[in-house]
Design a protein around this motif. Structure first.
Motif, PDB file in Angstrom:
ATOM      1  N   ALA A 190       0.845  -1.200   0.000  1.00 51.48           N
ATOM      2  CA  ALA A 190       0.000   0.000   0.000  1.00 51.48           C
ATOM      3  C   ALA A 190       0.877   1.244   0.000  1.00 51.48           C
ATOM      4  O   ALA A 190       1.792   1.371   0.830  1.00 51.48           O
ATOM      5  CB  ALA A 190      -0.906   0.000   1.232  1.00 51.48           C
ATOM      6  N   ARG A 191       0.592   2.164  -0.916  1.00 55.90           N
ATOM      7  CA  ARG A 191       1.362   3.403  -0.996  1.00 55.90           C
ATOM      8  C   ARG A 191       0.432   4.576  -1.337  1.00 55.90           C
ATOM      9  O   ARG A 191      -0.523   4.430  -2.108  1.00 55.90           O
ATOM     10  CB  ARG A 191       2.441   3.314  -2.088  1.00 55.90           C
ATOM     11  CG  ARG A 191       3.485   2.255  -1.849  1.00 55.90           C
ATOM     12  CD  ARG A 191       4.396   2.599  -0.687  1.00 55.90           C
ATOM     13  NE  ARG A 191       5.507   1.658  -0.610  1.00 55.90           N
ATOM     14  CZ  ARG A 191       5.474   0.505   0.092  1.00 55.90           C
ATOM     15  NH1 ARG A 191       4.357   0.179   0.735  1.00 55.90           N
ATOM     16  NH2 ARG A 191       6.517  -0.290   0.120  1.00 55.90           N
ATOM     17  N   SER A 192       0.757   5.718  -0.765  1.00 52.75           N
ATOM     18  CA  SER A 192       0.112   6.961  -1.188  1.00 52.75           C
ATOM     19  C   SER A 192       0.716   7.398  -2.509  1.00 52.75           C
ATOM     20  O   SER A 192       1.908   7.145  -2.793  1.00 52.75           O
ATOM     21  CB  SER A 192       0.311   8.054  -0.144  1.00 52.75           C
ATOM     22  OG  SER A 192      -0.329   7.730   1.068  1.00 52.75           O
ATOM     23  N   ARG A 193      -0.064   8.048  -3.338  1.00 52.32           N
ATOM     24  CA  ARG A 193       0.409   8.511  -4.633  1.00 52.32           C
ATOM     25  C   ARG A 193       0.643  10.012  -4.580  1.00 52.32           C
ATOM     26  O   ARG A 193       0.012  10.749  -3.833  1.00 52.32           O
ATOM     27  CB  ARG A 193      -0.604   8.154  -5.707  1.00 52.32           C
ATOM     28  CG  ARG A 193      -0.910   6.657  -5.773  1.00 52.32           C
ATOM     29  CD  ARG A 193      -2.026   6.339  -6.727  1.00 52.32           C
ATOM     30  NE  ARG A 193      -1.635   6.580  -8.111  1.00 52.32           N
ATOM     31  CZ  ARG A 193      -2.469   6.484  -9.142  1.00 52.32           C
ATOM     32  NH1 ARG A 193      -3.737   6.171  -8.932  1.00 52.32           N
ATOM     33  NH2 ARG A 193      -2.043   6.717 -10.356  1.00 52.32           N
ATOM     34  N   ASP A 205       5.710   7.919   1.347  1.00 57.41           N
ATOM     35  CA  ASP A 205       4.506   7.439   0.678  1.00 57.41           C
ATOM     36  C   ASP A 205       3.930   6.176   1.302  1.00 57.41           C
ATOM     37  O   ASP A 205       3.002   5.584   0.765  1.00 57.41           O
ATOM     38  CB  ASP A 205       4.772   7.210  -0.811  1.00 57.41           C
ATOM     39  CG  ASP A 205       5.869   6.185  -1.058  1.00 57.41           C
ATOM     40  OD1 ASP A 205       6.444   5.666  -0.075  1.00 57.41           O
ATOM     41  OD2 ASP A 205       6.137   5.897  -2.237  1.00 57.41           O
ATOM     42  N   PHE A 206       4.466   5.715   2.436  1.00 60.45           N
ATOM     43  CA  PHE A 206       3.880   4.583   3.134  1.00 60.45           C
ATOM     44  C   PHE A 206       2.601   5.036   3.840  1.00 60.45           C
ATOM     45  O   PHE A 206       2.473   6.192   4.255  1.00 60.45           O
ATOM     46  CB  PHE A 206       4.854   3.995   4.150  1.00 60.45           C
ATOM     47  CG  PHE A 206       5.958   3.178   3.541  1.00 60.45           C
ATOM     48  CD1 PHE A 206       5.901   1.802   3.529  1.00 60.45           C
ATOM     49  CD2 PHE A 206       7.059   3.805   2.962  1.00 60.45           C
ATOM     50  CE1 PHE A 206       6.922   1.050   2.964  1.00 60.45           C
ATOM     51  CE2 PHE A 206       8.082   3.072   2.395  1.00 60.45           C
ATOM     52  CZ  PHE A 206       8.009   1.684   2.389  1.00 60.45           C
ATOM     53  N   ILE A 207       1.662   4.131   3.989  1.00 59.51           N
ATOM     54  CA  ILE A 207       0.399   4.435   4.652  1.00 59.51           C
ATOM     55  C   ILE A 207       0.446   3.847   6.049  1.00 59.51           C
ATOM     56  O   ILE A 207       0.505   2.619   6.210  1.00 59.51           O
ATOM     57  CB  ILE A 207      -0.797   3.867   3.867  1.00 59.51           C
ATOM     58  CG1 ILE A 207      -0.819   4.468   2.457  1.00 59.51           C
ATOM     59  CG2 ILE A 207      -2.110   4.143   4.593  1.00 59.51           C
ATOM     60  CD1 ILE A 207      -1.903   3.880   1.563  1.00 59.51           C
ATOM     61  N   PRO A 208       0.471   4.678   7.091  1.00 63.82           N
ATOM     62  CA  PRO A 208       0.605   4.163   8.465  1.00 63.82           C
ATOM     63  C   PRO A 208      -0.493   3.151   8.806  1.00 63.82           C
ATOM     64  O   PRO A 208      -1.675   3.365   8.548  1.00 63.82           O
ATOM     65  CB  PRO A 208       0.477   5.426   9.321  1.00 63.82           C
ATOM     66  CG  PRO A 208       0.935   6.532   8.432  1.00 63.82           C
ATOM     67  CD  PRO A 208       0.459   6.152   7.059  1.00 63.82           C
ATOM     68  N   GLU A 260       4.935   7.551   7.732  1.00 63.77           N
ATOM     69  CA  GLU A 260       4.949   7.647   6.271  1.00 63.77           C
ATOM     70  C   GLU A 260       6.277   7.267   5.646  1.00 63.77           C
ATOM     71  O   GLU A 260       6.319   6.803   4.510  1.00 63.77           O
ATOM     72  CB  GLU A 260       4.559   9.065   5.836  1.00 63.77           C
ATOM     73  CG  GLU A 260       3.090   9.401   5.997  1.00 63.77           C
ATOM     74  CD  GLU A 260       2.730   9.826   7.410  1.00 63.77           C
ATOM     75  OE1 GLU A 260       3.601   9.746   8.310  1.00 63.77           O
ATOM     76  OE2 GLU A 260       1.578  10.263   7.636  1.00 63.77           O
ATOM     77  N   ASP A 261       7.396   7.476   6.342  1.00 65.34           N
ATOM     78  CA  ASP A 261       8.693   7.141   5.739  1.00 65.34           C
ATOM     79  C   ASP A 261       9.163   5.732   6.109  1.00 65.34           C
ATOM     80  O   ASP A 261      10.298   5.354   5.780  1.00 65.34           O
ATOM     81  CB  ASP A 261       9.747   8.183   6.126  1.00 65.34           C
ATOM     82  CG  ASP A 261      10.037   8.202   7.628  1.00 65.34           C
ATOM     83  OD1 ASP A 261       9.450   7.388   8.373  1.00 65.34           O
ATOM     84  OD2 ASP A 261      10.851   9.053   8.054  1.00 65.34           O
TER      85      ASP A 261
END
Length: 678
Positions: A553-556, A563-566, A601-602
Motif C-alpha cells: 500500500a502506498r500513497s500517490r 509514501d507509506f500508509i501508516p 509515512e517514511d
C-alpha cells in the motif's frame, strides 16, 4: 486432564475454517464438509463459511468470527465492548471503513459516527445463530455499495434451529457466559429465541468488567427462498477500557503490560432492532424485500495522549453517539434459460436514512469539562443497481453491473459556520469474466468501481472546532477502482485452491478524525496484493486449510514525509487443521500470523509481528451433551494486538514524546463450556 497438559493435547489437534461458496445458486458439498463454488462464484475471492465451520472456530470475541474471511484480521485496542479494529487487503480499516458488514441484510457499519467512519460493532452477534458467513472482496459487485471496496461480509442468522442449545461457560480472567436458544412451532411457522449473558474481566490490572445481555426473537414461515421472517434484537453492554499504552513506560518499568494510564476510560453500548425479510422464488423469477429499524446508542470515553493537551485534568474525551437507522432493500431477478446457457437479470434498490446525534467533549473521569463540538446529522442515501449474469457456453460466463448512488447530508452543528447541507452522487460499473476451459478449474477477470462515503460533518465544515482555524470541506463520496485476476481449482481430489492478484486505487482516503473533531484529506492511494487460499480434506476425519495474503500500500503523489500508509497491513497468514475421529473426542488448532506494518509515512518506525495460537478440544458425553475446553494464546506470547506511533505525554513527563503505543495481546487463558442440546 490438567490445565498444564491441555496445550500438549491441543498441539496434536487442528482446525478447519473458511469454506468458499456463493449463496446465489446451488451448492455442492465436497466430502460432506467443503463447499465447492466452481461454476457458481464470479471471482476467486468470494466464498461462504458454513455453520459447521463457524462452530469449529475458536474466537475470543464475536467480531473475530469475521477472521473466517481469508486475509482478514480483527484486532482490539481498547475494552471488550468497543468495536474491533479490522485489517484487510493493505488497509487499516479502522473500525470498519471499506469493509461492508451486514447481519441479516441490516447494515452494521454506522455512517458519520462519533468515533470513526463506518463504525462496525459486532458484539451483539450470537455465533450459535449464524447459519452462514458470505464474503467477497473488491468493488466488483453492483449489489454492494458504501464501504465495500476492500471487502464485504454478510452474516445470515438461522430461521430455525435443528435442536435447542443450552450452554454454560467459565474461564480464567473472570469469564462467564450462559446461552439458551431454541425454535418451536408456532402457528404456521416457527418461533426462534436466544438469550445470552456474558461477563469478562480480561488480564488487565484494572478489570474490563465487560457485561453484556443479548437477546433475539424471530418468527418465520416458509423457507429461505420462499417465505418471510420478522426479527427483534436487543443488546446492552458496559465496560472499563485499558486503552493502548506508551511503550517507553513499559520499558522503563513505570507500567506493566496490562496496566492502564487513565483508569476511568470505558463505555456503554445499546443496540435494538426490528427487521423483516420476504422472499419468493419460481422457475422464472425471484424477489426479495427486507426492511429494518435500528436504534444504536454509545457512550465512549478514551484517553490516548494522557496529559499532553491538559496537564491538569488529563486528555480524556467523550464521544457519545445515538442514532436511529432505517432502510429498505429490494431486488427482483428474471431467470432465462436457453439451449446453450442461461441468463439472470437483477434490478435492486437500497434506501437508508440515519438520524444521528453525536459530539466530542473534553472530560475528566467521565465528567464533561468542555464541548469541542456537538451535531445533529440527517444522512440519507438511495442506491439502485442492475446486474446481468449470463452463461454463454459450458466454459464462459460474464457478470456485468451498473450501480448509481445518491447521498444527501444535513448537518446542524453547535457552530453555525459548520452547519449546512451537501449532496453527491456517482455511478459504479463492474464487469467479471469467468472462463472454465479446464476440468474443475476456472479463471476470473474482475474490474469495477466502488466508493466509501465520508463523514457528513466533513462535507459542511469550514472551521476546525478544536483549533478555530479555517478547515477545508471534503468530497462526500470517495471513489475506488479495482482490477483483479484470479484462479480457482479443484482438479486434485479433496484439494481446493484459489489464487488472486489485485490492484485497488482510491482517489483520496478522506477520513473524519473523530478524536479531534476535524477532517483530514489524504492523498490518492494504490494497493497491489496477492492472496492464496487452499483447503485439503486429508482424510475423512482430518481437514487442513492455509490462507496467505500480502499487500503493498502506498500513497500517490510526491510528499517529503514519505509514501507509506501508516498501519497498512502487509503480510497475513492462517494455518489450521481439524480432527473429528469417530470416537467422542474432537479438536482444533489455529495459528494466525499478523505481520509487521509501517507506523509512519517514511517507514522508519514499524510494528512487530503478532503470532497467535488458539485451540479447542471437545468430548461428547452422549448424543446431547458435550464438554469443550478452549485455549487462547496457547504459546503465551507477549505480542501486541495493535500498534500506533504518535506523541503523548505521561503525567510524570514535562514534554510530549513521540513513541509507539500498543495494546497487548491477552495472556494465555482457558475456558470450559458445557453444552446441552435438546
Amino acid at each position: 486432564m490438567t490445565p498444564r497438559s491441555l496445550p500438549l493435547i491441543l498441539a496434536a489437534l487442528f482446525s478447519a475454517t473458511a469454506a468458499h461458496a456463493d449463496d446465489i445458486f446451488q451448492r455442492v458439498l465436497v466430502d460432506g464438509s467443503r463447499l465447492n463454488q466452481l461454476g457458481v462464484a464470479d471471482s476467486a475471492n468470494a466464498g461462504s463459511v458454513t455453520q459447521q465451520q463457524l462452530d469449529a472456530r475458536t474466537s475470543y470475541r464475536p467480531g473475530e468470527l469475521l477472521e473466517a474471511v481469508p486475509g482478514l484480521i480483527a484486532s482490539q485496542h481498547s475494552g471488550e465492548g468497543k468495536a474491533n479494529q479490522f485489517y484487510l487487503r493493505g488497509f487499516n480499516l479502522d473500525h470498519g471503513t471499506d469493509l461492508r458488514t451486514t447481519v441479516d441484510e441490516m447494515p452494521v457499519n454506522q455512517r458519520s459516527h462519533g468515533h470513526g467512519q463506518g463504525w462496525t460493532d459486532l458484539n451483539f452477534l450470537i455465533p450459535e445463530l449464524a447459519m452462514r458467513l458470505d464474503y467477497r472482496k473488491g468493488p466488483y459487485s453492483a449489489a454492494q455499495g458504501d464501504f465495500s471496496s476492500a471487502g464485504a461480509a454478510s452474516v445470515v442468522y438461522a430461521n430455525r434451529l435443528t435442536q435447542g442449545v443450552a450452554s454454560a461457560g467459565i474461564g480464567q480472567n473472570g469469564f462467564r457466559r450462559a446461552l439458551l436458544a431454541d425454535s418451536n412451532d408456532a402457528g404456521d411457522g416457527s418461533l426462534l429465541y436466544a438469550l445470552e449473558a456474558q461477563h469478562n474481566d480480561g488480564p488487565f490490572t484494572q478489570p474490563d468488567r465487560y457485561r453484556k445481555l443479548n437477546g433475539v426473537l424471530r418468527y418465520s414461515e416458509g423457507y429461505a427462498n420462499n417465505g418471510f421472517n420478522v426479527t427483534a434484537m436487543a443488546y446492552d453492554a458496559s465496560w472499563n477500557a485499558t486503552d493502548q499504552i506508551a511503550l517507553r513506560a513499559v520499558q522503563d518499568g513505570t507500567l506493566g503490560r496490562f496496566d492502564a494510564i487513565d483508569a476511568s476510560d470505558g463505555g456503554k453500548a445499546q443496540r435494538y432492532s426490528l427487521s423483516g425479510a420476504w422472499r419468493q422464488t419460481t422457475d422464472d423469477m425471484s424477489s426479495r424485500v427486507s426492511a429494518y429499524v435500528i436504534a444504536n446508542r454509545l457512550a465512549l470515553f478514551s484517553n490516548f495522549t494522557y496529559a499532553m493537551d491538559d496537564p491538569d485534568n488529563g486528555d480524556q474525551f467523550a464521544q457519545p453517539d445515538r442514532r436511529v437507522t432505517s432502510g429498505v432493500n429490494a431486488s427482483h431477478t428474471w431467470h432465462r434459460h436457453t439451449d446453450r446457457g442461461s441468463s439472470d437479470t437483477t434490478i435492486g434498490l437500497q434506501l437508508q436514512n440515519d438520524n444521528i446525534h453525536n459530539g466530542l467533549y473534553n472530560t475528566r473521569q467521565r465528567q464533561i469539562l468542555s464541548t469541542t463540538r456537538q451535531d445533529h446529522i440527517v444522512e440519507s442515501s438511495l442506491g439502485v443497481y442492475a446486474e446481468n449474469s449470463t452463461r454463454w457456453s459450458r466454459w464462459l460466463r460474464t457478470v456485468a453491473g451498473l450501480r448509481a448512488d445518491a447521498y444527501r447530508f444535513d448537518v446542524r452543528s453547535d457552530r453555525a459556520a459548520n452547519s449546512g447541507k451537501a449532496s453527491d452522487h456517482l455511478f459504479s460499473p463492474s464487469l467479471s469474466v469467468i472462463a472454465g476451459p479446464w476440468r474443475d478449474t476456472e479463471a476470473y477477470l474482475n474490474i469495477g468501481n466502488g466508493f466509501h462515503s465520508n463523514d457528513a460533518r466533513g462535507t459542511t465544515i469550514t472551521v476546525d472546532p478544536k483549533s478555530g482555524e479555517a478547515a477545508d470541506k471534503v468530497t462526500p463520496l470517495a471513489r475506488s477502482r479495482g482490477l483483479e485476476l484470479g484462479l480457482r481449482s479443484a482438479a486434485i481430489a479433496g484439494l481446493q485452491t484459489s489464487l488472486s492478484l489485485y490492484r485497488l486505487d482510491f482517489d483520496s482516503e478522506l477520513l473524519f478524525i473523530g478524536d479531534a473533531g476535524a477532517t483530514e484529506a489524504g492523498r490518492p492511494s494504490r494497493r497491489y496484493g496477492i492472496e492464496f487460499s487452499s483447503y485439503y480434506k486429508a482424510a475423512s476425519w482430518m481437514s487442513l486449510d492455509l490462507d496467505l495474503a500480502y499487500a503493498r500500500a502506498r500513497s500517490r503523489g510526491s510528499d517529503p514525509a514519505g509514501d507509506f500508509i501508516p498501519g497498512a497491513i502487509e503480510g497475513v497468514a492462517q494455518l489450521a487443521m481439524t480432527v473429528t475421529p469417530s470416537g467422542p473426542w474432537s479438536g482444533s488448532l489455529r495459528l494466525r500470523y499478523f505481520g509487521p506494518r509501517p507506523l509512519v509515512e517514511d517507514n522508519s518506525v514499524r510494528s512487530s509481528a503478532s503470532v497467535g495460537l488458539n485451540g479447542r478440544i471437545a468430548y461428547r458425553i452422549d448424543k446431547t451433551l458435550r464438554v469443550e475446553v478452549e485455549g487462547y494464546n496457547l504459546a503465551n506470547r507477549r505480542d501486541s494486538a495493535i500498534d500506533y506511533y504518535y506523541a503523548s505525554r505521561l503525567p510524570s513527563e514535562a514534554q510530549p514524546v513521540d513513541d509507539i503505543h500498543f495494546h497487548p495481546v491477552e495472556s494465555r487463558s482457558l475456558r470450559l463450556t458445557l453444552v446441552k442440546n435438546f
